[in-house]
Scaffold this active site. Sequence first.
Site, mmCIF file in Angstrom:
data_model
loop_
_atom_site.group_PDB
_atom_site.id
_atom_site.type_symbol
_atom_site.label_atom_id
_atom_site.label_comp_id
_atom_site.label_asym_id
_atom_site.label_seq_id
_atom_site.Cartn_x
_atom_site.Cartn_y
_atom_site.Cartn_z
ATOM 1 N N SER A 184 0.792 -1.231 0.000
ATOM 2 C CA SER A 184 0.000 0.000 0.000
ATOM 3 C C SER A 184 0.820 1.275 0.000
ATOM 4 C CB SER A 184 -0.940 0.008 1.210
ATOM 5 O OG SER A 184 -0.199 -0.034 2.417
ATOM 6 N N HIS A 212 -5.550 -3.716 -1.617
ATOM 7 C CA HIS A 212 -5.378 -2.728 -2.687
ATOM 8 C C HIS A 212 -5.389 -3.366 -4.078
ATOM 9 C CE1 HIS A 212 -4.767 0.976 -0.372
ATOM 10 N NE2 HIS A 212 -4.254 0.181 0.543
ATOM 11 N N LYS A 243 -12.557 -0.107 0.182
ATOM 12 C CA LYS A 243 -11.754 0.711 -0.737
ATOM 13 C C LYS A 243 -12.473 0.774 -2.086
ATOM 14 C CE LYS A 243 -7.393 0.029 1.700
ATOM 15 N NZ LYS A 243 -7.917 -0.549 2.938
#
Length: 395
Positions: A184, A212, A243
Site C-alpha cells: 500500500s 489494494h 476501498k
Amino acid sequence: MSNVHELNYLKEKIQELKDQGVYRKLPVFDGANEAIINLNGATVINLSSNNYLGFANHPRLKEAAIKAIEKYGVGAGAVRTIVGNMDIHEELERLLAEFKREEAVMLFQSGFNCNAGAIQAIADKGDLIISDELNHASIIDGVKLSKADKAVFKHSNMDDLERILKEKRKQYSNVLIITDGVFSMDGDLAKLPEIVELAELYSCMTYVDDAHGSGVLGESGRGTVDHFGLHGRIDFSIGTLSKALGSIGGYVAGSKTMKEWLSHRGRPILFSTALPPASVGALIEAVNLLMETTEYTDRLWDNANYFKEKLGKLGFNTGHSETPITPVIIGDEARTVAFSGKLLENGVFGSAIVFPTVPKGTGRIRCMVTAGHTKEQLDQAVDAFKKVGQEMGII
C-alpha cells in the site's frame, strides 16, 4: 492527590511529535468522498482516498443501501453466530465467491478484522508464519495474536524466503507464507507466482492480503490472484470492501473448509456484531456492477497511467509502483509534511505519509488516483505539484 490522571507521559510524547514536525490534526470534510471535496472549508482535488472506482457515492449503491435499511433496519443486532446472520450476508458471500472464482467466502467486518481474526485461527502453536517485511500493520498485528512462531523475509526477496524455508520448514507441522498482494505504500505487486512455487515446493500454505488489489487488478477488479491466474493455489485470499467497493467490510476467499473453520474460530465473527444491512446491500450492488462491466476499472487505470506519466516527466520520484497507488517520494519527514501543506494551499489534498508508517527518510505524498477524477482535475493537480516542487527545490 496524585496527578496520574493528567496523562503527562502522553503529553510529553505528543510534544515530541510537535517538535519533530509530524504532529497533525484530523482533516474534516463535509460531503461525500469524491474527486473534489470541501476540506476544512476549502474546495480541493482529493488525491488521498481509497475510493478507487468512485463507488462510495454511486447512485446505484446508495439506492441499494436505502432499500436494505427499509427491509432490514440499520443494524444486524447480534453477532452472526447467534442471531445476526441475515440472508443478505449469505447472498453477499455467495456473490463474492462467484466473483472471486473461489469455492467460498467468509465475510468479516473489515479487512483489518480479517487479519486479526483469520491468522490466529489458522496458525497455532507448533506452526510457523513467514511474513514479508513490508506487510500491512493489520497483518503484523494478526501475526502477533497467533501462537505460531514467526519469521520475516526481506521485501519480495525470493532468495531470502527460500533461505528461511530451507532452515526452518522441517521443524514445523504447518507453515503459512503471508504477503500483501499490492503493497500500500509503494504500489508494487507481490511476486505471487514465485511465492506459490516455493510454497508448493516446501508444502506451505499461502495467504494474500489483497486490500489494494480488490476492485483494481484482475478481470474487472477480481484481484491479484486473478491477475496472475493462481486460482486454487492460494489458500487464503483476503479482500477489503471499504476501498474500491466503496462501503465497509472484508472477506476471506478460499475453500469451503476455510469457511467452515473460520465460522467457528474467527474471533471477530464470534465476538463482534455483523455488518449493517445498508453496507451489505450496497456491496451486493457493487459486485453486480463489476460483474456487468470493466468500465470502472478501465477508467481507473487510464487515469492512473496519465497522472504517473505527467509526474514522471516533471522529474518527481514515483518509486516502483505497478498500480494506481502513486507515491511521490520527498524523503525528510518534516519536509514531506510541509510539501503536503503547500499542496493544500494550492487546492490539492495529498496526504503526507511518514515514519512510522514508512521507513525514516522515505516520507512521501501517496497519491490515490480514482476512476472519478477527470483529466482536467489531474492536470490541475500536476500543475500544483510542479509549483510546490519548484518552490521547495525538489524538482
